[in-house]
Design an enzyme around this catalytic site. Structure first.
Site, short mmCIF file in Angstrom:
data_model
loop_
_atom_site.label_atom_id
_atom_site.label_comp_id
_atom_site.label_asym_id
_atom_site.label_seq_id
_atom_site.Cartn_x
_atom_site.Cartn_y
_atom_site.Cartn_z
N VAL A 270 47.68 38.15 42.11
CA VAL A 270 47.55 38.59 40.72
C VAL A 270 48.25 37.61 39.78
O VAL A 270 47.71 37.22 38.74
CB VAL A 270 48.13 40.03 40.56
CG1 VAL A 270 48.18 40.44 39.09
CG2 VAL A 270 47.30 41.02 41.36
N LYS B 60 44.39 52.88 36.30
CA LYS B 60 44.21 51.94 37.41
C LYS B 60 43.85 52.69 38.70
O LYS B 60 42.89 52.35 39.40
CB LYS B 60 45.49 51.12 37.58
CG LYS B 60 45.61 50.38 38.87
CD LYS B 60 44.63 49.22 38.95
CE LYS B 60 44.50 48.73 40.36
NZ LYS B 60 44.51 47.33 40.52
N CYS C 213 43.66 46.53 47.96
CA CYS C 213 43.75 47.55 46.91
C CYS C 213 43.28 48.94 47.34
O CYS C 213 44.07 49.89 47.31
CB CYS C 213 42.95 47.11 45.69
SG CYS C 213 43.69 45.73 44.85
N LYS D 55 45.33 50.94 49.98
CA LYS D 55 46.68 51.19 49.47
C LYS D 55 46.63 52.15 48.27
O LYS D 55 47.42 53.10 48.20
CB LYS D 55 47.27 49.83 49.07
CG LYS D 55 48.60 49.84 48.40
CD LYS D 55 49.17 48.42 48.34
CE LYS D 55 48.66 47.57 47.21
NZ LYS D 55 49.10 47.89 45.87
N LYS E 173 35.79 41.01 52.83
CA LYS E 173 34.50 40.94 52.13
C LYS E 173 34.21 39.46 51.91
O LYS E 173 35.08 38.61 52.16
CB LYS E 173 34.56 41.69 50.80
CG LYS E 173 35.51 41.08 49.78
CD LYS E 173 35.38 41.77 48.43
CE LYS E 173 36.12 40.98 47.37
NZ LYS E 173 36.01 41.55 46.04
C1 UDX Z 1 39.16 46.16 44.15
C2 UDX Z 1 38.71 46.56 42.74
O1 UDX Z 1 37.31 46.27 42.59
C3 UDX Z 1 39.54 45.86 41.70
O2 UDX Z 1 39.14 46.28 40.39
C4 UDX Z 1 40.99 46.21 41.97
O3 UDX Z 1 41.86 45.78 41.02
C5 UDX Z 1 41.39 45.75 43.36
O4 UDX Z 1 40.54 46.40 44.30
P1 UDX Z 1 38.77 44.14 45.83
O5 UDX Z 1 39.66 44.85 46.77
O6 UDX Z 1 38.96 42.68 45.64
O7 UDX Z 1 38.86 44.78 44.37
O8 UDX Z 1 37.27 44.34 46.35
P2 UDX Z 1 35.93 45.06 45.89
O9 UDX Z 1 34.91 44.05 45.62
O10 UDX Z 1 36.13 46.12 44.89
O11 UDX Z 1 35.53 45.73 47.29
C6 UDX Z 1 36.39 46.68 47.94
C7 UDX Z 1 35.83 47.04 49.29
O12 UDX Z 1 34.61 47.74 49.17
C8 UDX Z 1 35.52 45.82 50.16
O13 UDX Z 1 35.94 46.11 51.47
C9 UDX Z 1 34.02 45.67 50.08
O14 UDX Z 1 33.43 45.06 51.20
C10 UDX Z 1 33.59 47.12 49.96
N1 UDX Z 1 32.31 47.29 49.28
C11 UDX Z 1 32.21 47.08 47.94
C12 UDX Z 1 31.20 47.70 50.00
O15 UDX Z 1 31.26 47.90 51.24
N2 UDX Z 1 30.02 47.91 49.34
C13 UDX Z 1 29.89 47.73 47.99
O16 UDX Z 1 28.79 47.97 47.45
C14 UDX Z 1 31.02 47.29 47.28
#
Ligand code: UDX
Length: 424
Positions: free
Chosen positions: A11, A201, A257, A260, A318
């Site tokens: 961050v 948040k 995120c 947690k 991801k």
């Molecule tokens: C997330 C939030 O989007 C962000 O706003 C926050 O501040 C931090 O957490 P991030 O953890 O980077 O961000 O990933 P994100 O793209 O949101 O995906 C989270 C999880 O969901 C991943 O494991 C991803 O693979 C999964 N996911 C997401 C899916 O399986 N399918 C989807 O359609 C979207």
């Protein structure tokens, strides 16, 4: 404006580079000397598309400096961001000890006109808690809550083009400084009180985790009743109230995120005396998703994984990141390993010491019985599947991200399994 960011983690690095991009002069405070040395040499500790370029430009324009001492870092700052870790404690609560000790230590160096801005994800009530800490230390600097909403893999864009920036403060003069700081971004500024900012948040992340988990359950149900989840989601998503975003079936959520924050939100609710069964169910349902995938893979081997060789495409939680924290790929791989399979992995960016890493997408399936697509990297779509078929001992692909085109997989002579599409 002269700004300080404390914490050169994920961050803090994005926040620093983004603020320098807006023309502010940024002093980045980080207590790890190794990390500072790396940054001084122009090397970033994380992979994030576009971040390196922003850093290089900030360095070339002399808009960023690195400081191993937090007191030196805050010198002359108008705004001081806290971008420090809040790891979960044993109960899933966000542990504030790092933030609290930094604030206690910094209090002597913060002047009354400085604004301390909490960027980290912190429990509801943290703003008030830090206010008390500063008061006890005789420091009258303000405390503002400004939670981050960065997604890994698109964090630079999320900073530069986010829909909203939440600013929690009771003081109009602080709100005005933050408005000036973010001037130039297209984002809507939402001014609110600190408690509402803190809860926003968690509410956003818990909603997204809930949505995703709900659609993973619809995908599982599609398997049970013989529906095609792609068709179902197309029909559902066309409703404007629902939309087609954030519903891609997969192995459940990972990363730093959602796991947690959903657990932390449960403890926030519990502490407030509010029973939140829907969130409990989301956390439980999400965990089951990885087990369900392991069960389906085991069933392909007629219920025994003893001696099975399984190659994984993807270790990151991801695509677009090298982050393996809480990665579903690793959880599924560990589960399969515990049931007797031997695992190898390959990922375009991520490394893990938990499994043998292969050198490429073909090497990882050498003599493998089954390939698992565990991360949705677009790179995988460019691999020649006839080479995969040649290298494998078996012929099965389990696509846990519904990434590949079933007909392309089959035309390479491979058997295809995916999520929520029992009839394709
Ligand atoms: C997330 C939030 O989007 C962000 O706003 C926050 O501040 C931090 O957490 P991030 O953890 O980077 O961000 O990933 P994100 O793209 O949101 O995906 C989270 C999880 O969901 C991943 O494991 C991803 O693979 C999964 N996911 C997401 C899916 O399986 N399918 C989807 O359609 C979207």
């Amino acid at each position: 404006m002269q700004v300080t960011v404390i914490g050169a983690g994920y961050v803090g690095l994005v926040q620093s580079a983004g603020l320098a991009h807006l023309g502010h002069s940024v002093r980045l405070g980080e207590t790890s000397h190794d990390r500072i040395d790396e940054l001084e040499r122009g090397r970033l500790p994380i992979y994030e598309p576009g971040l390196h370029e922003l850093f290089e430009r900030a360095r070339a324009n002399n808009l960023i400096s690195f400081h191993a001492d937090n007191h030196a870092a805050v010198e002359g700052a108008e705004v001081v961001f806290l971008a420090l870790p809040t790891p979960p404690d044993g109960d899933g609560r966000a542990d504030l000890s790092i933030i609290e000790s930094v604030v206690r230590d910094l209090a002597a160096s913060l002047t009354p006109s400085m604004i301390l801005v909490v960027k980290s994800t912190v429990p509801v009530g943290t703003n008030a808690r830090l206010r008390t800490l500063l008061d006890e230390a005789g420091c009258s600097a303000s405390v503002v809550s400004n939670p981050e909403f960065l997604s890994e893999g698109s964090a630079v864009d999320d900073f530069l083009k986010s829909e909203r920036i939440i600013i929690g403060t009771e003081h109009p003069s602080d709100a005005e400084v933050l408005r000036r700081l973010y001037e130039g971004l297209p984002s809507k500024l939402v001014f609110t009180d600190p408690i509402s900012a803190e809860l926003t948040k968690y509410a956003a992340n818990a909603y997204l985790a809930t949505r995703l988990t709900f659609f993973n359950a619809i995908s599982n149900l599609s398997e049970e009743v013989g529906a095609d989840v792609v068709e179902v989601l197309r029909g559902v998503g066309l409703d404007r109230r629902i939309g087609e975003h954030f519903m891609r079936p997969g192995p459940g959520y990972g990363g730093s995120c959602f796991p947690k924050d959903t657990s932390a939100m449960l403890t926030i609710a519990r502490d407030a005396g509010y029973h939140f069964p829907i969130l409990e169910a989301v956390i439980q349902t999400d965990r089951l998703q990885r087990t369900r995938i392991a069960d389906r893979i085991e069933a392909i081997f007629d219920g025994s994984l003893e001696g099975a060789v399984i190659g994984f495409w993807g270790a990151a939680f991801k695509a677009g990141t090298d982050d393996t924290r809480e990665s579903p790929a690793l959880v599924i791989a560990k589960e399969l390993e515990s049931r007797g399979a031997s695992i190898r992995m390959w990922d375009p960016e991520a490394e893990t010491s938990e499994f043998a890493m292969a050198t490429g997408p073909i090497d990882v399936v050498d003599e493998a019985d089954l390939l698992v697509v565990a991360t949705e990297w677009p790179e995988f779509l460019r691999v020649d599947l006839s080479e995969v078929a040649k290298a494998m001992r078996g012929d099965t692909v389990f696509d846990a991200r519904n990434l590949l085109d079933p007909s392309v997989v089959r035309s390479a002579g491979l058997t295809y399994h995916c999520l929520g599409r029992p009839r394709i």
